[in-house]
Scaffold this motif. Structure first.
Motif, PDB file in Angstrom:
ATOM      1  N   PHE A 170     -29.724 -70.835  12.769  1.00  0.00           N
ATOM      2  CA  PHE A 170     -30.536 -70.818  13.995  1.00  0.00           C
ATOM      3  C   PHE A 170     -31.630 -69.758  13.893  1.00  0.00           C
ATOM      4  CE2 PHE A 170     -31.585 -69.228  18.196  1.00  0.00           C
ATOM      5  CZ  PHE A 170     -31.722 -70.380  18.963  1.00  0.00           C
ATOM      6  N   ASP A 171     -31.256 -68.563  13.472  1.00  0.00           N
ATOM      7  CA  ASP A 171     -32.250 -67.499  13.353  1.00  0.00           C
ATOM      8  C   ASP A 171     -33.280 -67.822  12.268  1.00  0.00           C
ATOM      9  OD1 ASP A 171     -30.636 -66.340  15.254  1.00  0.00           O
ATOM     10  OD2 ASP A 171     -30.549 -64.381  14.282  1.00  0.00           O
ATOM     11  N   ALA A 172     -32.852 -68.579  11.241  1.00  0.00           N
ATOM     12  CA  ALA A 172     -33.767 -68.930  10.152  1.00  0.00           C
ATOM     13  C   ALA A 172     -34.802 -69.969  10.573  1.00  0.00           C
ATOM     14  CB  ALA A 172     -32.973 -69.443   8.949  1.00  0.00           C
ATOM     15  N   VAL A 173     -34.448 -70.869  11.491  1.00  0.00           N
ATOM     16  CA  VAL A 173     -35.419 -71.893  11.906  1.00  0.00           C
ATOM     17  C   VAL A 173     -36.207 -71.481  13.141  1.00  0.00           C
ATOM     18  CG1 VAL A 173     -34.073 -73.766  10.892  1.00  0.00           C
ATOM     19  CG2 VAL A 173     -33.761 -73.208  13.323  1.00  0.00           C
ATOM     20  N   ALA A 174     -35.813 -70.392  13.801  1.00  0.00           N
ATOM     21  CA  ALA A 174     -36.534 -69.964  15.007  1.00  0.00           C
ATOM     22  C   ALA A 174     -38.036 -69.795  14.766  1.00  0.00           C
ATOM     23  CB  ALA A 174     -35.919 -68.676  15.554  1.00  0.00           C
ATOM     24  N   PRO A 175     -38.479 -69.226  13.628  1.00  0.00           N
ATOM     25  CA  PRO A 175     -39.925 -69.086  13.416  1.00  0.00           C
ATOM     26  C   PRO A 175     -40.664 -70.418  13.313  1.00  0.00           C
ATOM     27  CG  PRO A 175     -38.697 -67.641  11.938  1.00  0.00           C
ATOM     28  CD  PRO A 175     -37.701 -68.564  12.561  1.00  0.00           C
ATOM     29  N   TYR A 176     -39.940 -71.503  13.048  1.00  0.00           N
ATOM     30  CA  TYR A 176     -40.572 -72.817  12.911  1.00  0.00           C
ATOM     31  C   TYR A 176     -40.573 -73.597  14.226  1.00  0.00           C
ATOM     32  CZ  TYR A 176     -40.285 -71.735   7.968  1.00  0.00           C
ATOM     33  OH  TYR A 176     -40.430 -71.129   6.745  1.00  0.00           O
ATOM     34  N   HIS A 177     -40.139 -72.953  15.297  1.00  0.00           N
ATOM     35  CA  HIS A 177     -40.180 -73.539  16.636  1.00  0.00           C
ATOM     36  C   HIS A 177     -41.282 -72.831  17.416  1.00  0.00           C
ATOM     37  CE1 HIS A 177     -38.797 -74.217  20.844  1.00  0.00           C
ATOM     38  NE2 HIS A 177     -38.363 -75.365  20.363  1.00  0.00           N
ATOM     39  N   SER A 178     -41.848 -73.508  18.387  1.00  0.00           N
ATOM     40  CA  SER A 178     -43.011 -72.947  19.085  1.00  0.00           C
ATOM     41  C   SER A 178     -42.679 -71.727  19.928  1.00  0.00           C
ATOM     42  CB  SER A 178     -43.654 -74.022  19.966  1.00  0.00           C
ATOM     43  OG  SER A 178     -42.721 -74.509  20.920  1.00  0.00           O
ATOM     44  N   THR A 179     -41.436 -71.631  20.435  1.00  0.00           N
ATOM     45  CA  THR A 179     -41.106 -70.519  21.332  1.00  0.00           C
ATOM     46  C   THR A 179     -39.812 -69.790  20.980  1.00  0.00           C
ATOM     47  OG1 THR A 179     -39.943 -72.024  22.846  1.00  0.00           O
ATOM     48  CG2 THR A 179     -42.287 -71.605  23.280  1.00  0.00           C
ATOM     49  N   ALA A 180     -38.914 -70.388  20.227  1.00  0.00           N
ATOM     50  CA  ALA A 180     -37.570 -69.837  20.030  1.00  0.00           C
ATOM     51  C   ALA A 180     -37.593 -68.494  19.309  1.00  0.00           C
ATOM     52  CB  ALA A 180     -36.704 -70.826  19.254  1.00  0.00           C
ATOM     53  N   VAL A 181     -36.574 -67.696  19.591  1.00  0.00           N
ATOM     54  CA  VAL A 181     -36.382 -66.429  18.882  1.00  0.00           C
ATOM     55  C   VAL A 181     -34.959 -66.383  18.349  1.00  0.00           C
ATOM     56  CG1 VAL A 181     -38.096 -65.121  20.180  1.00  0.00           C
ATOM     57  CG2 VAL A 181     -35.743 -65.271  21.046  1.00  0.00           C
ATOM     58  N   GLY A 182     -34.757 -65.588  17.312  1.00  0.00           N
ATOM     59  CA  GLY A 182     -33.435 -65.430  16.744  1.00  0.00           C
ATOM     60  C   GLY A 182     -32.577 -64.499  17.580  1.00  0.00           C
ATOM     61  N   VAL A 183     -31.273 -64.547  17.330  1.00  0.00           N
ATOM     62  CA  VAL A 183     -30.343 -63.669  18.039  1.00  0.00           C
ATOM     63  C   VAL A 183     -30.432 -62.255  17.490  1.00  0.00           C
ATOM     64  CG1 VAL A 183     -27.924 -63.263  18.642  1.00  0.00           C
ATOM     65  CG2 VAL A 183     -28.779 -65.613  18.439  1.00  0.00           C
ATOM     66  N   TYR A 184     -30.415 -62.132  16.157  1.00  0.00           N
ATOM     67  CA  TYR A 184     -30.328 -60.815  15.527  1.00  0.00           C
ATOM     68  C   TYR A 184     -31.522 -60.469  14.646  1.00  0.00           C
ATOM     69  CZ  TYR A 184     -25.522 -60.783  17.169  1.00  0.00           C
ATOM     70  OH  TYR A 184     -24.399 -60.806  17.961  1.00  0.00           O
TER      71      TYR A 184
END
Length: 662
Positions: free
Chosen positions: A218-232
Motif C-alpha cells: 500500500f505504501d509503495a503504490v501510494a505515490p502512484y495515486h493522485s491523493t493517497a499517502v502511505g502509513v509509515y
C-alpha cells in the motif's frame, strides 16, 4: 479500447524519439523502467499534442462497437468499413522511426477520425435511427441488477475474465497484469501453507504476515495515486502518466514484497530472489533502504519507492507489541503477557474457564496447548482504535453456576455436531481456512489495476488485524470454557452422540472422548475470532461498495455470482478423499449471508457457543467502521505520518476478580 490507446501512446513515444520501446511487454527490467521514468517529462509535450485526437478516436470506435451490437441491417457494410479502419490502425501502431514524423502521424489520425464520422452518419447514431435499449445484465427489467458503484474505483472490474496468476501457469506481463495478485500472493500463500500453518487456521500469525505485506505494498503504490499517502512513509506523488499502465506500480510492489518476504522467511531467500529475476528485476538493488522514514522524499524510481516503503513498514511495526521478531528470552510470536491458565488438561479447577487440551500445534508437535499470541491484545492498532474502549458483556451461559443455561448450550452443540452433513463439514472447513480470501474472492475483487487492488486488500486485512486486538483482549479477560471441556465436565464417561451415519443410526462415544469437528483452537472460546474476521471483512466490503448485496452479473450465456466458491469432492483436510462426496458450489448472495453462515459454522462444528459468535459480529462490524474511516484518510491524503508503533499497556481489567467468582 484501453489496450488500443496504450499501444498508440507507446507508438507516439517511438515516433517522437523520446523512448526506445520496441515492445511494451518487454519493459520488465530495471534498466528499461528507469528509461521510462526519465523520458516521461520529455514525452508529455508529444502526448498533449495528440491526446485530443486519441480521445476522439477512442470515442468513435466505442460508438461503432455499441451500434453494431444493436444494428439489425447494413451490418455487412459497416463490418467492411470497420475492417478497413482496423487495418489502418495496425499500420499506425506498427510503424517505426524510419522517417515517420509527428505531423504524418497526426494527419493519419485525422483521416481515420473523418472516416469514423462518416460511418457514424451511415449508422444513424446522430439521426436517431438507432436507439440503444438496456443491455442484458446492466439495466432494465431482465432481473439482473447493475453492478454496484464503487466509491473508490479507478478502473472497471473484469467480471468475466480471471486475473492471471503464476499458480495457473500464466507468465505475467508487468505492463498489464496485477503482480500482487498473480505473482506475490501465490508465492506467499504457498509459504504460509507449507511452513507457517499447514492447517491454514492459525489466524494471529497468518493475518500478521498478510497485513504487513499489504501495508508495505500500500505504501509503495501510494505515490502512484493522485491523493493517497502511505502509513509509515511519505513519498511525493508521481505524474499520472506513470500509472497509466501497471508497469511502474507493479515494480514498486515487487520490491516492497521482496524486502518484506526476505524479512519474514530468510530461509527462502533463493525463492524470493527468483521471483525478482524471473521478471528482469535486480534483487540486489538496495536503493532507498538508507532513507529516513520521518522525512518526505521525492523519488522517481519504482525500485527506490518499493524498497523504502517496505523498510519503513518493517521498522515501524517491529516493536508494536505483537512480538513478531522475538526478544532475548522469548521466541518470535511467544507470549509476552505472562498468561497462566486456571485449568490444565488433568485438573479442571473452574469449569467455566478455558482448559488447554492435549493437541498438535502448528509445528506438528503434540503437547499441551498454549494460548496463541495473547499479546495481540496489547498491539498498537493501525486505525487508532482503542480496544480498551470496546467491551463486551460476560458469557453468562458459560458460567457453570448457571447450571441450566450451561447444560442447555452444551446439549445444543452436541446435537448440532451430531447432525453434520458432508456439505456442512466442507463449509465449516472453508470458513476455518484463514487463507481462503487469498484463494476464493468475490467477483468485485477481480481488479486488474494494481493500485486499486492493493488499496482494497489493505483495507480488508487492516480491518481484520485491528479487530483482532479487541477479540484477544476479551478472550484473555473472560478466559471462557470451550464446548469440548464443558461436555466432558457434564457427562464424563457417559455416551453422547457424535454423528449420524447414512442409515440414520446415531453413533455414540464416551463424553470424555467427544471432540468437535474442527480441532479446538489454542485460545479461549469467547468471543469467536473467526466470526469476528468474517464480520470485519463483510463490513469493510459493505462500506467500500455502499451495499450489502452480492449481486450476480450476466456475461454472454454465463451468470457470474457476486461471491462463489467451488469446493471439490474429497478436498476436506479432516476427512480427505471422503468429504464432500461431490463438488459443492457455494454462493453467497449478500455480505450478511456470508457473515451469518460463517458464524453458524463455528457453532455447528462444536468449537463455539452461540453467544460467542453473536457478540463478535456486532463488535467487529463496529471496529471495521473505525478502520474504514482511517483508510479513507489515507486514500484522501489526510492521514498524518505514523511514527514507530509501540506496545499498549496491559489491560487493567485483568487485575480484577474473575467474572465467574473464582
Amino acid at each position: 479500447m484501453k489496450d488500443v490507446i496504450y499501444t498508440l501512446l507507446l507508438s507516439v513515444m517511438v515516433l517522437a524519439g523520446t523512448a526506445a520501446m520496441s515492445d511494451a511487454h518487454a519493459q520488465t527490467n530495471t534498466e528499461k523502467i528507469d528509461t521510462v521514468v526519465e523520458n516521461t517529462a520529455e514525452t508529455n509535450s508529444v502526448l498533449a499534442t495528440v491526446s485530443e485526437a486519441l480521445d476522439e478516436l477512442a470515442a468513435g470506435v466505442e460508438d461503432i462497437t455499441a451500434a453494431l451490437l444493436l444494428l439489425s441491417e447494413d451490418v455487412s457494410t459497416a463490418d467492411s468499413r470497420i475492417t478497413n479502419l482496423e487495418s489502418k490502425l495496425d499500420e499506425l501502431t506498427s510503424v517505426g522511426g524510419d522517417g515517420v514524423t509527428l505531423q504524418t502521424f497526426t494527419e493519419q489520425i485525422s483521416s481515420i477520425n473523418a472516416q469514423i464520422a462518416e460511418l457514424r452518419a451511415q449508422l444513424g447514431i446522430f439521426q436517431g435511427s438507432v436507439t440503444s435499449g438496456p443491455m442484458q445484465g446492466m439495466s432494465g427489467d431482465d432481473g439482473i441488477p447493475n453492478p454496484p458503484v464503487k466509491a473508490y474505483a479507478r478502473t472497471d472490474v473484469v467480471f468475466d475474465i480471471q486475473l492471471a496468476t503464476e499458480d495457473a501457469g500464466d507468465r505475467l506481463d508487468l505492463v498489464r497484469d496485477n503482480a500482487m495478485h498473480g505473482i506475490v500472493v501465490p508465492r506467499i500463500t504457498d509459504w504460509l501453507r507449507e511452513d507457517v500453518s499447514p492447517g491454514q487456521n492459525d489466524a494471529p500469525i497468518i493475518f500478521r504476515y498478510i497485513t504487513l505485506l499489504h501495508n508495505a505494498a500500500f505504501d509503495a503504490v501510494a505515490p502512484y495515486h493522485s491523493t493517497a499517502v502511505g502509513v509509515y512513509s511519505r513519498i511525493e506523488h508521481r505524474p499520472a502518466s506513470e500509472s497509466e499502465t501497471n508497469l511502474l506500480p507493479n515494480t514498486a510492489v515487487m520490491y516492497a514484497s521482496y524486502r518484506s518476504m526476505l524479512e519474514f522467511a530468510p530461509h527462502r531467500a533463493d525463492e524470493w530472489r527468483n521471483m525478482m529475476t524471473d521478471y528482469g528485476l535486480d534483487p540486489d538493488d538496495e536503493s532507498g533502504l538508507n532513507l529516513s522514514c520521518s522525512q518526505t522524499h521525492e523519488l522517481s524510481s519504482p525500485v527506490t519507492i518499493g524498497n523504502h516503503a517496505a523498510k519503513c513498514v518493517l521498522e515501524a511495526r517491529h516493536d508494536d507489541g505483537f512480538n513478531h521478531f522475538g526478544t532475548e528470552t522469548i521466541q518470535p510470536f511467544g507470549d509476552t503477557t505472562g498468561y497462566q491458565p486456571v485449568n490444565i488438561p488433568d485438573s479442571l479447577v473452574d469449569p467455566s474457564r478455558w482448559s488447554p487440551l492435549m493437541a498438535f500445534n502448528r509445528h506438528g508437535e503434540f503437547g499441551v496447548q498454549q494460548f496463541a499470541t495473547p499479546q495481540w491484545a496489547n498491539t498498537e492498532t493501525y486505525s487508532g482504535l482503542d480496544p480498551r474502549s470496546l467491551r463486551i458483556p460476560p458469557p453468562m451461559s458459560s458460567n457453570h453456576r448457571n447450571a441450566d443455561a450451561y447444560q442447555a448450550q452444551a446439549d445444543e452443540v452436541l446435537n448440532l455436531r451430531a447432525n453434520l452433513t458432508g456439505n456442512d463439514k466442507i463449509l465449516i472447513e472453508f470458513f476455518d481456512n484463514k487463507l481462503r480470501e487469498l484463494v476464493h474472492r468475490p467477483a468485485l475483487k477481480n481488479i486488474d489495476d494494481v493500485v486499486e487492488y492493493i488499496q482494497l486488500e489493505f483495507l480488508l486485512n487492516m480491518a481484520k488485524f485491528d479487530s483482532g486486538t479487541i477479540i484477544w483482549q476479551e478472550k484473555a479477560r473472560y478466559d471462557a470454557v470451550r464446548p469440548t471441556t464443558a461436555i466432558q465436565y457434564l457427562y464424563d464417561d457417559e455416551p453422547v452422540p457424535i454423528s449420524i451415519d447414512a442409515n440414520g443410526d446415531v453413533e455414540m462415544v464416551p463424553a470424555n472422548q467427544w471432540q468437535s469437528y474442527l480441532q479446538t483452537a489454542d485460545h479461549p472460546e469467547y468471543p469467536s475470532a473467526t466470526t469476528c474476521f468474517c464480520a470485519a471483512y463483510a463490513e469493510s466490503w459493505r462500506l467500500y461498495t455502499g451495499s450489502d448485496d452480492l449481486p450476480a452479473y450476466v456475461s454472454g450465456d454465463n451468470v457470474i455470482h457476486g461471491y462463489e466458491a467451488i469446493l471439490p469432492a474429497g478436498s476436506s483436510l479432516i476427512e480427505p478423499g471422503m468429504t464432500p462426496s461431490e463438488d459443492i458450489h457455494v454462493i453467497f448472495d449478500s455480505w450478511s449471508d456470508y457473515e451469518q453462515r460463517c458464524a453458524a459454522s463455528r457453532v455447528i462444528s462444536g468449537t463455539h457457543f452461540w453467544p460467542a459468535v453473536e457478540v463478535s459480529v456486532d463488535t467487529c462490524n463496529t471496529a471495521a467502521n473505525t478502520v474504514f474511516a482511517y483508510w479513507e484518510m489515507l486514500i484522501h491524503g489526510n492521514a498524518p505520518l505514523r511514527g514507530p508503533a509501540t506496545s499498549m499497556d496491559p489491560d487493567p481489567m485483568l487485575n480484577g476478580p474473575s467474572w465467574t467468582g473464582y
